[in-house]
Structures are given as C-alpha cells and as structure tokens.
Design a protein around this motif. Structure first.
Motif, PDB file in Angstrom:
ATOM      1  N   UNK A 153      22.081  51.161  81.433  1.00 46.99           N
ATOM      2  CA  UNK A 153      22.451  51.958  80.264  1.00 46.99           C
ATOM      3  C   UNK A 153      23.612  52.895  80.578  1.00 46.99           C
ATOM      4  N   UNK A 154      23.626  53.470  81.772  1.00 47.65           N
ATOM      5  CA  UNK A 154      24.738  54.337  82.180  1.00 47.65           C
ATOM      6  C   UNK A 154      26.019  53.511  82.286  1.00 47.65           C
ATOM      7  N   UNK A 155      25.912  52.335  82.861  1.00 46.05           N
ATOM      8  CA  UNK A 155      27.088  51.466  83.001  1.00 46.05           C
ATOM      9  C   UNK A 155      27.639  51.044  81.644  1.00 46.05           C
ATOM     10  N   UNK A 156      26.767  50.865  80.665  1.00 48.90           N
ATOM     11  CA  UNK A 156      27.179  50.403  79.340  1.00 48.90           C
ATOM     12  C   UNK A 156      27.612  51.538  78.410  1.00 48.90           C
ATOM     13  N   UNK A 157      27.455  52.779  78.833  1.00 46.58           N
ATOM     14  CA  UNK A 157      27.893  53.909  77.998  1.00 46.58           C
ATOM     15  C   UNK A 157      29.404  53.807  77.799  1.00 46.58           C
ATOM     16  N   UNK A 158      29.907  54.299  76.675  1.00 46.20           N
ATOM     17  CA  UNK A 158      31.354  54.231  76.437  1.00 46.20           C
ATOM     18  C   UNK A 158      32.139  54.847  77.596  1.00 46.20           C
ATOM     19  N   UNK A 159      33.265  54.244  77.911  1.00 47.23           N
ATOM     20  CA  UNK A 159      34.096  54.718  79.026  1.00 47.23           C
ATOM     21  C   UNK A 159      34.533  56.163  78.828  1.00 47.23           C
ATOM     22  N   UNK A 160      34.653  56.574  77.576  1.00 46.39           N
ATOM     23  CA  UNK A 160      35.094  57.940  77.278  1.00 46.39           C
ATOM     24  C   UNK A 160      33.978  58.974  77.403  1.00 46.39           C
ATOM     25  N   UNK A 211      30.123  62.398  82.049  1.00 48.46           N
ATOM     26  CA  UNK A 211      29.007  61.981  82.915  1.00 48.46           C
ATOM     27  C   UNK A 211      27.630  62.343  82.357  1.00 48.46           C
ATOM     28  N   UNK A 212      27.470  63.533  81.842  1.00 51.46           N
ATOM     29  CA  UNK A 212      26.152  63.927  81.341  1.00 51.46           C
ATOM     30  C   UNK A 212      25.783  63.142  80.088  1.00 51.46           C
ATOM     31  N   UNK A 213      26.790  62.718  79.314  1.00 52.85           N
ATOM     32  CA  UNK A 213      26.510  61.897  78.131  1.00 52.85           C
ATOM     33  C   UNK A 213      26.130  60.475  78.541  1.00 52.85           C
ATOM     34  N   UNK A 214      26.717  59.964  79.618  1.00 53.22           N
ATOM     35  CA  UNK A 214      26.310  58.668  80.146  1.00 53.22           C
ATOM     36  C   UNK A 214      24.868  58.755  80.659  1.00 53.22           C
ATOM     37  N   UNK A 215      24.534  59.865  81.299  1.00 50.21           N
ATOM     38  CA  UNK A 215      23.155  60.093  81.752  1.00 50.21           C
ATOM     39  C   UNK A 215      22.220  60.135  80.543  1.00 50.21           C
ATOM     40  N   UNK A 216      22.646  60.783  79.463  1.00 50.08           N
ATOM     41  CA  UNK A 216      21.830  60.848  78.245  1.00 50.08           C
ATOM     42  C   UNK A 216      21.545  59.443  77.706  1.00 50.08           C
ATOM     43  N   UNK A 217      22.531  58.557  77.766  1.00 45.89           N
ATOM     44  CA  UNK A 217      22.320  57.172  77.331  1.00 45.89           C
ATOM     45  C   UNK A 217      21.263  56.505  78.209  1.00 45.89           C
ATOM     46  N   UNK A 218      21.300  56.787  79.504  1.00 45.07           N
ATOM     47  CA  UNK A 218      20.296  56.253  80.407  1.00 45.07           C
ATOM     48  C   UNK A 218      18.907  56.784  80.108  1.00 45.07           C
ATOM     49  N   UNK A 242      20.496  56.079  92.674  1.00 47.69           N
ATOM     50  CA  UNK A 242      21.027  54.954  91.898  1.00 47.69           C
ATOM     51  C   UNK A 242      21.851  55.444  90.718  1.00 47.69           C
ATOM     52  N   UNK A 243      21.395  56.517  90.102  1.00 41.57           N
ATOM     53  CA  UNK A 243      22.119  57.093  88.970  1.00 41.57           C
ATOM     54  C   UNK A 243      23.467  57.653  89.423  1.00 41.57           C
ATOM     55  N   UNK A 244      23.487  58.353  90.542  1.00 41.20           N
ATOM     56  CA  UNK A 244      24.751  58.887  91.077  1.00 41.20           C
ATOM     57  C   UNK A 244      25.707  57.752  91.405  1.00 41.20           C
ATOM     58  N   UNK A 245      25.184  56.685  91.977  1.00 40.37           N
ATOM     59  CA  UNK A 245      26.022  55.527  92.292  1.00 40.37           C
ATOM     60  C   UNK A 245      26.600  54.912  91.021  1.00 40.37           C
ATOM     61  N   UNK A 246      25.791  54.808  89.978  1.00 41.42           N
ATOM     62  CA  UNK A 246      26.279  54.272  88.699  1.00 41.42           C
ATOM     63  C   UNK A 246      27.381  55.157  88.127  1.00 41.42           C
ATOM     64  N   UNK A 247      27.222  56.462  88.256  1.00 37.06           N
ATOM     65  CA  UNK A 247      28.257  57.384  87.763  1.00 37.06           C
ATOM     66  C   UNK A 247      29.533  57.263  88.587  1.00 37.06           C
ATOM     67  N   UNK A 248      29.403  57.101  89.899  1.00 39.85           N
ATOM     68  CA  UNK A 248      30.598  56.922  90.745  1.00 39.85           C
ATOM     69  C   UNK A 248      31.337  55.641  90.366  1.00 39.85           C
ATOM     70  N   UNK A 249      30.585  54.581  90.065  1.00 41.85           N
ATOM     71  CA  UNK A 249      31.223  53.328  89.642  1.00 41.85           C
ATOM     72  C   UNK A 249      31.963  53.496  88.322  1.00 41.85           C
ATOM     73  N   UNK A 250      31.541  54.466  87.519  1.00 43.55           N
ATOM     74  CA  UNK A 250      32.234  54.760  86.261  1.00 43.55           C
ATOM     75  C   UNK A 250      33.474  55.630  86.493  1.00 43.55           C
ATOM     76  N   UNK A 251      33.652  56.090  87.728  1.00 43.28           N
ATOM     77  CA  UNK A 251      34.814  56.904  88.041  1.00 43.28           C
ATOM     78  C   UNK A 251      34.534  58.390  88.176  1.00 43.28           C
ATOM     79  N   UNK A 252      33.282  58.777  88.129  1.00 41.93           N
ATOM     80  CA  UNK A 252      32.928  60.184  88.292  1.00 41.93           C
ATOM     81  C   UNK A 252      33.010  60.543  89.772  1.00 41.93           C
ATOM     82  N   UNK A 253      33.778  61.564  90.074  1.00 34.83           N
ATOM     83  CA  UNK A 253      33.956  61.986  91.472  1.00 34.83           C
ATOM     84  C   UNK A 253      32.767  62.820  91.935  1.00 34.83           C
ATOM     85  N   UNK A 254      32.683  63.008  93.239  1.00 35.31           N
ATOM     86  CA  UNK A 254      31.682  63.902  93.829  1.00 35.31           C
ATOM     87  C   UNK A 254      32.239  65.320  93.844  1.00 35.31           C
ATOM     88  N   UNK A 255      31.470  66.329  93.696  1.00 35.56           N
ATOM     89  CA  UNK A 255      30.011  66.316  93.606  1.00 35.56           C
ATOM     90  C   UNK A 255      29.475  66.122  92.189  1.00 35.56           C
TER      91      UNK A 255
END
Length: 195
Positions: A69-76, A79-86, A128-141
């Motif tokens: 679900x995080x991976x399928x969230x809109x690219x725009x 990060x917290x909105x992608x988490x909300x989709x998850x 796993x969630x952090x990894x999914x966010x990194x794959x979406x381009x979200x930087x650390x931390x």
C-alpha cells in the motif's frame, strides 16, 4: 484423526486461540491444540514452528499488505501520507475480525514471552515500512521516523480498537491517531517557534 479435512492451518489456529483463552498459553500443549483441531502434532509442526507462532501467523501477510500500500501511494504523497495509505490497508485486513483480535490480544497481553514476540513483529513491520519509504525516495532519517510513527499509530490504534466493547471502524481509529500525532507535532513546532 481427520487430517484429510480442509483448512488444517485455520483449524489449528482456532483451536490454539480457544485453548489459550480457556486454559492460558503456558498451560496449553501442542498435543492438546492438535487434538482439539482433530489433527496430529506432526501436522501442527508442518504449519507452525512452535506453539507461539500460531498467534503470529498473519504477521508476514500484514507486513506485505502495508508495504504494498505504501508503494502504491501516489508519488506526490508525503511520507506520512504514504504511511496513512498503508494503515488504511492494514485496517481493511481486520474487517470482521474484532472478536478474534480481542481474544488474541488478551492472550498476548497475559504472557511476557508473547508480548516480546509482538514487539519483535512491530519492529520488523517498522523496518519494512522504512525500507518501503526509502524505495519511494524518502531520505533518512525521515524514512525511519515516519515508519516508527506509523507503527506507533498502528499499535496505539489497535489497542484502542480491541478495547472497544463493540467493533468500531479501525480505519477511522487509525486516522484519528494520525491526526493526533500531527496535532502534537504541529503544537510542538509552534511552541518551539514562540520560545
């Protein structure tokens, strides 16, 4: 024994939860679970590594659902909105499972070993969630912070949901938790700006 009957895994899971609720986790043996399910101990161990894992059987599926679900969230999406989709996807997995979740949570809460396993499950979900966010381009931390916040919202929301006497909308409970988190962080930023 009815080994040829369908859904051995589900029967074992139901039998385990029934027995853990009736007798307690520590007082229940694998042999008793298998007998209640109409199966053999050997069949039990083909499905589960030990008597603890029967309570955590869906963990990998939930984690995969969250990550997808995080991976399928809109690219725009932030990060917290992608988490909300998850979180919305996770809530959907619990539809019509309120009573089961309540009973399972009572068993887990009553046993330190199971509580520890639950924390390990949540830590794995966060990674796993952090990894999914990194794959979406979200930087650390930011990726790790958003993941940890999302898992905290899920944990607290789940506890609220299972504590409710009647089944309520888990998705709404999780959305409310995210809004509370946003309010807390917005208030913290406003307070810091005034200082």
């Amino acid at each position: 024994m009815g080994r040829w009957e369908p859904n051995a895994r589900g029967r074992l899971a139901r039998a385990a939860l029934e027995l853990y609720s009736e007798r307690g986790y520590e007082q229940t043996t694998v042999a008793e679970i298998a007998k209640r399910a109409g199966l053999t101990e050997r069949t039990y161990f083909r499905h589960f590594a030990d008597k603890r894992e029967v309570l955590f059987d869906g963990s990998h599926s939930l984690q995969a659902l969250l990550v997808a679900a995080v991976a399928e969230a809109p690219a725009s999406a932030a990060p917290i909105d992608a988490v909300a989709a998850g979180l919305d996807a996770l809530a959907g997995a619990f539809a019509d499972r309120h009573e089961h979740a309540r009973r399972r949570q009572a068993v887990v809460a009553a046993n330190p070993e199971l509580r520890e396993r639950e924390l390990i499950k949540l830590a794995s979900m966060s990674a796993a969630l952090a990894d999914a966010l990194r794959r979406r381009g979200t930087a650390e931390p930011a990726a790790s912070l958003a993941a940890e916040a999302g898992v905290a919202v899920f944990r607290v929301g789940f506890e609220i949901w299972v504590a409710s006497a009647e089944a309520c909308d888990m998705a709404q409970v999780l959305r409310d938790g995210l809004e509370e988190l946003r309010a807390v962080t917005a208030h913290g930023r406003a307070g810091a700006a005034r200082a």
